[in-house]
Design an enzyme around this catalytic site. Structure first.
Site, PDB file in Angstrom:
ATOM      1  N   SER A   1      -3.872  34.608 -54.661  1.00  0.00           N
ATOM      2  CA  SER A   1      -5.312  34.605 -54.420  1.00  0.00           C
ATOM      3  C   SER A   1      -5.567  34.830 -52.937  1.00  0.00           C
ATOM      4  O   SER A   1      -4.638  34.913 -52.136  1.00  0.00           O
ATOM      5  CB  SER A   1      -5.904  33.253 -54.842  1.00  0.00           C
ATOM      6  OG  SER A   1      -5.519  32.271 -53.900  1.00  0.00           O
ATOM      7  N   LYS A   2      -6.831  34.879 -52.606  1.00  0.00           N
ATOM      8  CA  LYS A   2      -7.238  35.133 -51.218  1.00  0.00           C
ATOM      9  C   LYS A   2      -6.563  34.181 -50.221  1.00  0.00           C
ATOM     10  O   LYS A   2      -6.331  34.528 -49.080  1.00  0.00           O
ATOM     11  CB  LYS A   2      -8.767  34.982 -51.084  1.00  0.00           C
ATOM     12  CG  LYS A   2      -9.551  36.045 -51.839  1.00  0.00           C
ATOM     13  CD  LYS A   2      -9.960  37.200 -50.918  1.00  0.00           C
ATOM     14  CE  LYS A   2     -10.873  38.208 -51.600  1.00  0.00           C
ATOM     15  NZ  LYS A   2     -10.219  38.979 -52.666  1.00  0.00           N
TER      16      LYS A   2
END
Ligand code: GLU
Length: 487
Positions: free
Chosen positions: A250-251
Site C-alpha cells: 500500500s501507499k
C-alpha cells in the site's frame, strides 16, 4: 501445440498498480514463450468506480514496460475493439440464452438484494417463479435483474465444483457455497463474473492468469462456462504482492504504481526485473534478468503459491545495475528527460545541450540508481560562483587556501578549461596537495565545500558554459566572483 491465448483485463479505476503490472507481465511472458497471444481487455462496465484518464494511463504504463499487446485497444495501431462497454450486446445475448435454457432466471427483488450477489449459498426466492409469472411481470414493465440458477449438480456430477489451478493445484468448492449471483443488473450492465466469462469464451482464452483475489470467483465462473456449453480455460491465480513488512502493498510502502516509478526515473526494464522476481526466481537465483531472460526461463509451475514481496530498496539496487550496464546514448536520453522533468532544461534546449548531456551521462553513470537523482547531482554546474556560505568563507579565510584560489584564477585565465592542465598549474604554483588543493578549488568553482569528484564536475562546468541555456558562468567568472567575496 499452439500457443496460449492469455489476457490482461484491467478495470480503469486508477493507475496500474504493481500487483496488476506483475499479472500483466506473467501473462505477456506466457504468450511470448508459447508463441500465443496477449489480449488486452478493458473492463469498464463499472462506471461508478471508473476514473478519467485511467485507461490511457494503463496503456502507457504497459507500453513503457515493454508489454505490447496483440489484441485490444490500439493493438497494431488500430483502435481495437476490446472494451467491455462496447460489448454489451454480447452479454445481453448470452444472458438471453441462459434465461432460455433456465440456467438463469429473472429476479424482481428490489433494491440492494436485487442488484448485488446473494450471500453464499443463498437460493434466491425468484428462482421459484413460474415462467408465466416471470414473463407477465416483465411484460408489465417490472424491472428485473438476470440471476444465475446454481445447478443441483456440478459439471462432472456431484455437489462440488472442481477445477485445477496451475498455481494452487486442485480446488474444490461445494455448490452450496456458491450464490445465485446476478449476471445482468436491472440497468442492463453485466456483472464482473458474467462479462469475464462471456468475453473469455469469445476471445478464446485458454489460460486465465490473474490475481488470487479472484480465486473465490472462479467456482461460479466454472459453472457459468458449463451453463453456456463451453469448456472452461485453465486457471492460475497469482499470489498477492506484499510490502517488505509482510503487509499488503500500500501507499505506506512508498510508490506502488508503475507511473510513480517511471516518474522517478527508474528504467522500465528494471521495474520489469523487480516484478518478475515477485513469487518467481530464475535459475541460480540470479537477481538481474532481462525481459528476454524471463521469457526463456519462466515456468508457471515454479511460481510460488505464497504471497510475494515487493521491496523498493531491492528495486533501487536492481535499477542501479541496469543503469550501469546501459549504453551511454540511452543514459544520455534518460538524463535529458530527467532534466526536463525537473524543469532544469526546456525540451527545446536538449539539442544544443546534447554534448553536455552526454558528458553528464558518462560522469554520473556509476552514481545513479534512478534518473531523478541527476538534477541534484548536476546542481553545482549551475552555481553562479561566489555566494559562499559561512563554512566556505571560513575555509577560504585561511591564507594558503586563498593562495590556491588566486593561482586558480591565473590558471583559468585566457579561457583554459582543460582540467588536468588547470590542476597541474595550480599545484605547480602553490605546492598545495590533496584536500588543501582541492577544497579551495571546489569552493571557488561550485560554491560548496563538499560534492562529487572535481574530475567530473569541472569538465561539466567548462562544457556547460555557453552550451546550456541560462547562466552557466565560465570558470574565470566563478573564480573572480569568489575572490571578490573574500577580499
Ligand atoms: N477487471 C478485473 C480486475 O481488474 C479482472 C479480473 C480477471 O482477470 O478476471 O481485477
Amino acid at each position: 501445440m499452439s500457443g496460449s491465448r492469455v489476457r490482461f483485463a484491467p478495470s480503469p479505476t486508477g493507475s496500474l498498480h504493481l500487483g496488476n503490472a506483475r499479472t500483466a507481465l506473467f501473462n505477456w511472458v506466457v504468450a511470448r514463450a508459447s508463441g500465443g497471444a496477449f489480449v488486452l481487455r478493458i473492463e469498464d462496465t463499472d462506471t461508478e468506480r471508473e476514473q478519467e484518464g485511467s485507461e490511457e494511463g494503463i496503456l502507457r504504463d504497459l507500453s513503457w514496460l515493454g508489454l505490447a499487446w496483440d489484441e485490444g485497444p490500439g493493438a497494431g495501431g488500430s483502435d481495437g475493439p476490446y472494451r467491455q462497454s462496447e460489448r454489451l450486446d454480447g452479454y445481453a445475448a448470452a444472458a438471453g440464452r441462459l434465461l432460455e435454457s433456465k440456467a438463469a432466471f429473472r429476479c424482481f427483488c428490489a433494491g440492494e438484494a436485487g442488484e448485488s450477489g446473494r450471500a453464499a449459498g443463498h437460493r434466491d426466492p425468484c428462482r421459484a417463479l413460474t415462467e408465466a409469472e416471470s414473463a407477465s411481470r416483465a411484460a408489465a414493465g417490472q424491472p428485473s435483474a438476470v440471476r444465475f440458477r446454481v445447478p443441483a449438480r456440478a459439471p462432472g456430477g456431484g455437489a462440488v465444483v472442481r477445477f485445477a489451478d496451475r498455481i494452487h493445484g486442485e480446488v474444490a468448492v461445494p455448490l452450496a457455497q456458491i450464490p445465485d449471483a446476478v449476471l445482468v443488473r436491472r440497468d442492463l450492465r453485466p456483472t464482473y463474473n458474467f462479462a469475464v466469462v462471456v468475453d473469455d469464451v469469445a476471445m478464446r482464452i485458454d489460460l486465465v492468469l490473474r490475481g488470487d483475489d479472484h480465486l473465490s470467483n472462479t467456482p461460479l465462473q466454472v459453472l457459468l462456462y458449463a451453463a453456456l456449453g463451453e469448456r472452461p480455460p485453465e486457471f492460475g491465480h497469482l499470489p498477492m504482492v506484499l510490502g517488505p513488512d509482510g503487509e499488503r502493498l500500500s501507499k505506506r510502502h512508498g510508490a506502488t504504481s508503475v507511473s510513480a516509478w517511471r516518474e522517478r526515473g527508474v528504467p522500465g526494464e528494471a521495474l520489469v526485473n523487480a516484478l518478475a522476481l515477485i513469487g518467481w526466481a530464475p535459475a541460480h537465483d540470479r537477481t538481474i534478468v532481462s525481459l528476454d531472460d524471463v521469457v526463456h526461463e519462466f515456468d508457471l509451475s515454479r511460481v510460488s503459491r505464497s504471497a510475494g514481496i515487493f521491496d523498493p530498496v531491492k528495486l533501487e539496487w536492481i535499477s542501479a545495475q541496469h543503469i550501469h550496464a546501459m549504453p551511454l546514448p540511452r543514459i544520455a536520453r534518460e538524463v535529458g528527460e530527467a532534466l526536463v522533468r525537473s524543469g532544469r532544461l526546456e525540451p527545446a534546449a536538449l539539442g544544443t545541450a546534447a554534448a553536455w548531456v552526454a558528458s553528464v551521462a558518462e560522469f554520473l553513470r556509476p552514481a545513479l540508481s534512478h534518473f531523478d537523482q541527476v538534477p541534484a547531482l548536476v546542481e553545482p554546474v549551475f552555481h553562479p560562483g561566489g555566494a559562499l556560505g559561512d563554512d566556505e568563507r571560513k575555509i577560504l579565510a585561511d591564507p594558503p587556501a586563498r593562495t590556491v584560489v588566486e593561482a586558480l584564477a591565473a590558471a583559468v585565465a585566457n579561457g583554459v578549461a582543460d582540467w588536468p592542465a588547470i590542476k597541474a598549474g595550480v599545484q605547480g604554483a602553490t605546492g598545495a596537495k590533496g584536500k588543501a588543493l582541492f577544497q579551495p578549488i571546489r569552493i571557488a568553482i561550485t560554491g560548496r565545500a563538499h560534492g562529487r569528484e572535481l574530475d567530473g564536475i569541472v569538465p561539466l562546468v567548462a562544457l556547460g558554459h555557453g552550451r546550456l541555456p541560462g547562466a552557466v558562468p565560465s570558470l574565470p567568472e566563478r573564480v573572480a566572483r569568489t575572490l571578490a567575496e573574500i577580499e
